[in-house]
Motif scaffolding. Structure first.
Motif, mmCIF file in Angstrom:
data_model
loop_
_atom_site.group_PDB
_atom_site.id
_atom_site.type_symbol
_atom_site.label_atom_id
_atom_site.label_comp_id
_atom_site.label_asym_id
_atom_site.label_seq_id
_atom_site.Cartn_x
_atom_site.Cartn_y
_atom_site.Cartn_z
ATOM 1 N N LEU A 87 0.828 -1.204 0.000
ATOM 2 C CA LEU A 87 0.000 0.000 0.000
ATOM 3 C C LEU A 87 0.864 1.258 0.000
ATOM 4 O O LEU A 87 0.590 2.220 -0.728
ATOM 5 C CB LEU A 87 -0.944 -0.007 1.201
ATOM 6 C CG LEU A 87 -1.895 1.180 1.318
ATOM 7 C CD1 LEU A 87 -2.809 1.272 0.099
ATOM 8 C CD2 LEU A 87 -2.709 1.082 2.600
ATOM 9 N N ILE A 88 1.920 1.250 0.788
ATOM 10 C CA ILE A 88 2.848 2.390 0.829
ATOM 11 C C ILE A 88 3.463 2.627 -0.550
ATOM 12 O O ILE A 88 3.511 3.757 -1.039
ATOM 13 C CB ILE A 88 3.941 2.159 1.889
ATOM 14 C CG1 ILE A 88 3.334 2.240 3.285
ATOM 15 C CG2 ILE A 88 5.089 3.155 1.725
ATOM 16 C CD1 ILE A 88 4.226 1.678 4.369
ATOM 17 N N LYS A 89 3.910 1.552 -1.202
ATOM 18 C CA LYS A 89 4.535 1.691 -2.522
ATOM 19 C C LYS A 89 3.543 2.233 -3.551
ATOM 20 O O LYS A 89 3.901 3.061 -4.391
ATOM 21 C CB LYS A 89 5.104 0.348 -2.970
ATOM 22 C CG LYS A 89 6.339 -0.039 -2.182
ATOM 23 C CD LYS A 89 6.835 -1.416 -2.544
ATOM 24 C CE LYS A 89 8.000 -1.783 -1.643
ATOM 25 N NZ LYS A 89 8.372 -3.187 -1.741
ATOM 26 N N LEU A 90 2.292 1.774 -3.493
ATOM 27 C CA LEU A 90 1.278 2.290 -4.412
ATOM 28 C C LEU A 90 1.036 3.778 -4.187
ATOM 29 O O LEU A 90 0.940 4.555 -5.140
ATOM 30 C CB LEU A 90 -0.032 1.517 -4.236
ATOM 31 C CG LEU A 90 -0.064 0.084 -4.749
ATOM 32 C CD1 LEU A 90 -1.338 -0.622 -4.280
ATOM 33 C CD2 LEU A 90 0.035 0.064 -6.265
ATOM 34 N N CYS A 91 0.947 4.174 -2.920
ATOM 35 C CA CYS A 91 0.723 5.590 -2.593
ATOM 36 C C CYS A 91 1.928 6.445 -2.974
ATOM 37 O O CYS A 91 1.758 7.566 -3.475
ATOM 38 C CB CYS A 91 0.396 5.749 -1.110
ATOM 39 S SG CYS A 91 -1.238 5.112 -0.663
ATOM 40 N N GLU A 92 3.132 5.942 -2.749
ATOM 41 C CA GLU A 92 4.341 6.686 -3.145
ATOM 42 C C GLU A 92 4.389 6.863 -4.657
ATOM 43 O O GLU A 92 4.723 7.949 -5.147
ATOM 44 C CB GLU A 92 5.595 5.971 -2.648
ATOM 45 C CG GLU A 92 5.824 6.123 -1.171
ATOM 46 C CD GLU A 92 7.023 5.329 -0.659
ATOM 47 O OE1 GLU A 92 7.568 5.729 0.375
ATOM 48 O OE2 GLU A 92 7.410 4.309 -1.271
ATOM 49 N N ALA A 93 4.027 5.815 -5.403
ATOM 50 C CA ALA A 93 4.029 5.912 -6.863
ATOM 51 C C ALA A 93 3.005 6.946 -7.334
ATOM 52 O O ALA A 93 3.283 7.747 -8.229
ATOM 53 C CB ALA A 93 3.738 4.548 -7.483
ATOM 54 N N ALA A 94 1.826 6.942 -6.707
ATOM 55 C CA ALA A 94 0.802 7.934 -7.069
ATOM 56 C C ALA A 94 1.284 9.344 -6.758
ATOM 57 O O ALA A 94 1.107 10.265 -7.560
ATOM 58 C CB ALA A 94 -0.498 7.634 -6.327
ATOM 59 N N SER A 95 1.909 9.524 -5.601
ATOM 60 C CA SER A 95 2.441 10.846 -5.226
ATOM 61 C C SER A 95 3.514 11.303 -6.198
ATOM 62 O O SER A 95 3.550 12.477 -6.576
ATOM 63 C CB SER A 95 3.015 10.806 -3.814
ATOM 64 O OG SER A 95 1.991 10.664 -2.874
ATOM 65 N N ASP A 96 4.377 10.373 -6.601
ATOM 66 C CA ASP A 96 5.438 10.716 -7.555
ATOM 67 C C ASP A 96 4.868 11.188 -8.892
ATOM 68 O O ASP A 96 5.495 11.979 -9.594
ATOM 69 C CB ASP A 96 6.370 9.522 -7.780
ATOM 70 C CG ASP A 96 7.243 9.226 -6.571
ATOM 71 O OD1 ASP A 96 7.329 10.071 -5.644
ATOM 72 O OD2 ASP A 96 7.838 8.122 -6.530
ATOM 73 N N LEU A 97 3.680 10.688 -9.230
ATOM 74 C CA LEU A 97 3.024 11.095 -10.478
ATOM 75 C C LEU A 97 2.182 12.356 -10.296
ATOM 76 O O LEU A 97 1.522 12.810 -11.228
ATOM 77 C CB LEU A 97 2.136 9.961 -10.996
ATOM 78 C CG LEU A 97 2.867 8.709 -11.468
ATOM 79 C CD1 LEU A 97 1.868 7.591 -11.772
ATOM 80 C CD2 LEU A 97 3.723 9.011 -12.686
#
Length: 106
Positions: A87-97
């Motif tokens: 979940l953290i990795k998904l949220c970090e990827a979304a934030s990076d975008l």
């Protein structure tokens, strides 16, 4: 990115992701709409977790305000750090975008 809790399930962008339940001695998860982000939880050992302002910490351990896990045991959701990490990795990827992360609890 849209996180949604319906019953005891967390959905990510309308896809089933995992089981959830109240933690940190809560009886239930408060309904509402919240902005979320990945933040460092210093009270929980300087680890990154998903945090929704006004809602609390979402993670794979009993002290989180919302526990995430793969299975439901006799006392509720069994915490799972692998689910939390994903979940953290998904949220970090979304934030990076540049995507806004929201949490809706029904």
């Amino acid at each position: 990115m849209r996180l949604r809790i319906n019953g005891k399930r967390l959905f990510v962008n309308n896809r089933p992701f995992c089981h959830v339940g109240p933690g940190n001695e809560r009886d239930e998860l408060p309904p509402g709409h919240y902005n979320a982000e990945v933040s460092t939880a210093t009270a929980h050992g300087h680890i990154p977790l998903v945090r929704a302002a006004g809602f609390g910490w979402i993670g794979g351990f009993a002290e989180a305000d919302c526990i995430v896990g793969r299975i439901i045991g006799p006392k509720g959701v069994v915490p799972c750090s692998d689910i939390s990490d994903t979940l953290i990795k998904l949220c970090e990827a979304a934030s990076d975008l540049g995507e806004r992360i929201t949490l809706e609890v029904e």
